[in-house]
Scaffold this motif. Structure first.
Motif, short mmCIF file in Angstrom:
data_model
loop_
_atom_site.label_atom_id
_atom_site.label_comp_id
_atom_site.label_asym_id
_atom_site.label_seq_id
_atom_site.Cartn_x
_atom_site.Cartn_y
_atom_site.Cartn_z
N ARG A 187 0.84 -1.21 0.00
CA ARG A 187 0.00 0.00 0.00
C ARG A 187 0.87 1.26 0.00
O ARG A 187 0.54 2.25 -0.67
CB ARG A 187 -0.95 -0.01 1.20
N ASN A 229 0.68 4.02 -2.97
CA ASN A 229 0.36 5.42 -2.66
C ASN A 229 1.46 6.37 -3.12
O ASN A 229 1.18 7.45 -3.63
CB ASN A 229 0.11 5.58 -1.16
N LEU A 255 1.31 6.69 -6.96
CA LEU A 255 0.19 7.53 -7.38
C LEU A 255 0.45 9.00 -7.05
O LEU A 255 0.12 9.89 -7.83
CB LEU A 255 -1.10 7.05 -6.72
N SER A 256 1.04 9.26 -5.90
CA SER A 256 1.32 10.65 -5.53
C SER A 256 2.38 11.26 -6.44
O SER A 256 2.38 12.47 -6.68
CB SER A 256 1.77 10.73 -4.07
N ARG A 308 2.57 10.47 -9.55
CA ARG A 308 1.95 10.42 -10.88
C ARG A 308 2.74 9.52 -11.84
O ARG A 308 2.97 9.86 -13.01
CB ARG A 308 1.80 11.82 -11.47
N GLY A 363 -9.93 2.91 0.37
CA GLY A 363 -8.91 3.91 0.05
C GLY A 363 -8.23 3.61 -1.28
O GLY A 363 -8.04 4.50 -2.12
N LEU A 364 -7.85 2.34 -1.49
CA LEU A 364 -7.22 1.96 -2.74
C LEU A 364 -8.20 2.02 -3.90
O LEU A 364 -7.85 2.42 -5.02
CB LEU A 364 -6.63 0.54 -2.64
N LEU A 366 -10.63 4.04 -4.24
CA LEU A 366 -10.81 5.45 -4.59
C LEU A 366 -9.68 5.93 -5.48
O LEU A 366 -9.90 6.66 -6.46
CB LEU A 366 -10.88 6.29 -3.32
N ARG A 367 -8.45 5.52 -5.18
CA ARG A 367 -7.29 6.02 -5.91
C ARG A 367 -7.01 5.23 -7.19
O ARG A 367 -6.50 5.76 -8.17
CB ARG A 367 -6.05 5.99 -5.02
N MET A 368 -7.35 3.94 -7.21
CA MET A 368 -7.00 3.08 -8.34
C MET A 368 -8.17 2.79 -9.26
O MET A 368 -8.00 2.14 -10.30
CB MET A 368 -6.45 1.73 -7.83
#
Length: 486
Positions: free
Chosen positions: A146, A150, A153-154, A156, A172-173, A175-177
């Motif tokens: 994780r 993260n 992704l942060s 980019r 949480g994942l 939402l981001r993935m």
């Protein structure tokens, strides 16, 4: 992945994982048997083979513990691989396939979940060109996975998720993935999944679609031997189109009174002679001549003293990058010996593959000494392996007009005939030197080994396996020499 066995003082292989697993299930092999596979620095035991399941009481125990190859360390773009270590048996097979396809991969070699997330992993995520994560319930439960996701992704990073199984992502994942690129391995047939995964990674790396393989015609010579020649219709049509364009431009320039003929004369003098992989590198059938090959004469020695103005050589293929212009269809192999034997060889059958070196010189070449060799086998005729291969060595002063020095591609084609070159070669009169080695194999595994090789050595080698020495013409000898890297 190919595995080699060492039993009763006898080495056998390569064997597939399926073959090994079958013999384990039958009791013919045990977890203590000695094995070797790519990535091992020495022989290990059967229980260290990724993906092998050893009988353990009433159940099978997953014992994949040894990474299949070293993580990439270098300046080229690489893929960061994130995964749960409990999925290593599956993931190692997946990344081994990508590794063999030429992907640079960075992955850690085992960090316990309770350990602090290390600085080097964070740096590897930041530096990667593509972030690849293998999703499973074990991965989503891993703090390290994780954290890696993260951070990627942060930052980019170009992102690809391969779902090993149907997995419910934590909110949480999710939402981001949720809208990022993913491949569902568990829903696809193996061949389709592998294509989709490779294409997705290539796209994220910005690689161009692979060119179609050159078609080859087999023509019969007067001696009933065969030579493989490429189909060149498309190249000829390009030449005709270019000629038409130049002719039209000439007419326009003359009509405008701007000295068209003078313009094109200057253009011809100033245009550099360049060659890129697959272009400007004609086959031996075009613009070539033959010298020394098959003459039966010993290689010549340098005349009038040992001084050389330019010297370059390498002992190991990992050092062979300085003047390497292109390596079309070639890759580095590492075999199972200890230390591993490494070399250049073709990565595909029925395609002519090339290594091309270009050496810029500070003077006009007068004498050129070349050391190189090729090892080839014909297991069609002599049992003991798979496939057959041939090789050719050529030199050129400009990358266009090639002289053949050693040749088993022919005609006549001589399967399994290697060669050694260690002497003067007939090239000179230019401030450039080009060397091209061509290889062609049929029926070769091209995974654990291939049957046409050059630069064969190991890390303990003390002599150059490839070497160029150049002496400049007499009126150029006063110029400052430019030695190559040792």
């Amino acid at each position: 992945m190919d595995v080699y066995l060492h039993q009763n003082d006898e080495r056998t292989g390569p064997h597939s994982l399926k073959h090994i697993q079958g013999r384990l299930d039958l009791g013919e092999l045990s977890g203590s048997d000695a094995v070797w596979f790519e990535g091992c620095s020495d022989w290990v035991t059967m229980q260290d083979v990724p993906g092998i399941m050893l009988p353990g009481g009433d159940h099978l125990v997953d014992v994949a513990t040894v990474p299949p190859f070293d993580a990439y360390q270098g300046d080229e773009p690489y893929v960061f691989v994130s995964y749960a270590h409990k999925d290593a048996a599956v993931v190692y097979e997946e990344i081994m396939r990508l590794h063999e396809a030429g992907c640079n991969l960075w992955y850690d070699e085992g960090i316990e979940a309770s350990n602090e997330w290390p600085e080097e992993i964070a740096q590897a995520v930041v530096g990667c060109a593509v972030f690849l994560v293998f999703i499973s319930s074990r991965a989503t439960a891993s703090v390290n996975c994780r954290n890696e996701i993260n951070m990627a992704l942060s930052k980019r990073k170009p992102f690809l998720a391969i779902h090993l199984e149907e997995t419910e992502l934590p909110l949480g994942l999710e939402l981001r993935m949720g809208d990022l690129q993913a491949v569902l391995r568990y829903k696809l047939p193996a061949d389709r999944y592998q294509r989709k995964a490779q294409d997705a990674i290539d796209q994220l790396l910005g690689k161009k679609p692979k060119k179609k393989k050159t078609a080859f015609l087999v023509t019969q010579s007067s001696e009933a031997t065969h030579e493989i020649e490429p189909v060149v219709k498309s190249a000829q049509s390009k030449v005709r189109r270019k000629g038409l364009v130049f002719a039209l431009l000439s007419v326009v320039l003359i009509a405008c009174g701007v000295g068209g003929f003078q313009f094109f004369g200057n253009l011809a003098e100033e245009t550099p002679n360049t060659a890129t992989e697959g272009e400007g590198l004609p086959d031996a059938a075009e613009n070539t001549s033959s010298a020394l090959a098959g003459s039966g004469k010993p290689d010549e020695t340098v005349v009038n003293g040992p001084r050389w103005d330019f010297v370059y050589g390498y002992k190991h293929v990992n050092e062979a990058q300085t003047y390497l212009l292109s390596k079309s269809g070639m890759k580095k192999y590492s075999e199972w010996q200890v230390p591993p034997q490494t070399y250049w060889g073709p990565n595909a059958n029925d395609v002519k593959c090339h290594l091309v070196y270009k050496f810029p010189l500070a003077g006009i070449a007068d004498q050129v000494h070349l050391k190189a060799s090729a090892s080839c086998w014909d297991f069609y005729t002599n049992p003991g392996g798979q496939g057959r291969g041939v090789a050719r060595l050529q030199v050129s002063p400009d990358g266009t007009n090639w002289t053949t020095v050693k040749d088993s591609i022919g005609p006549p084609l001589a399967w399994g005939s290697g060669w050694k070159q260690n002497g003067l070669v007939p090239v000179g009169g230019s401030n450039e030197l080009w060397v091209r080695m061509t290889f062609f194999v049929q029926g070769s595994p091209n995974a654990s080994y291939t049957v046409a090789q050059t630069g064969h050595s190991d890390v303990k080698a003390t002599r150059n396996v490839f070497e160029i020495k150049v002496r400049y013409a007499s009126d150029e000898q006063s110029k400052e020499s430019t030695p190559g890297k040792p």
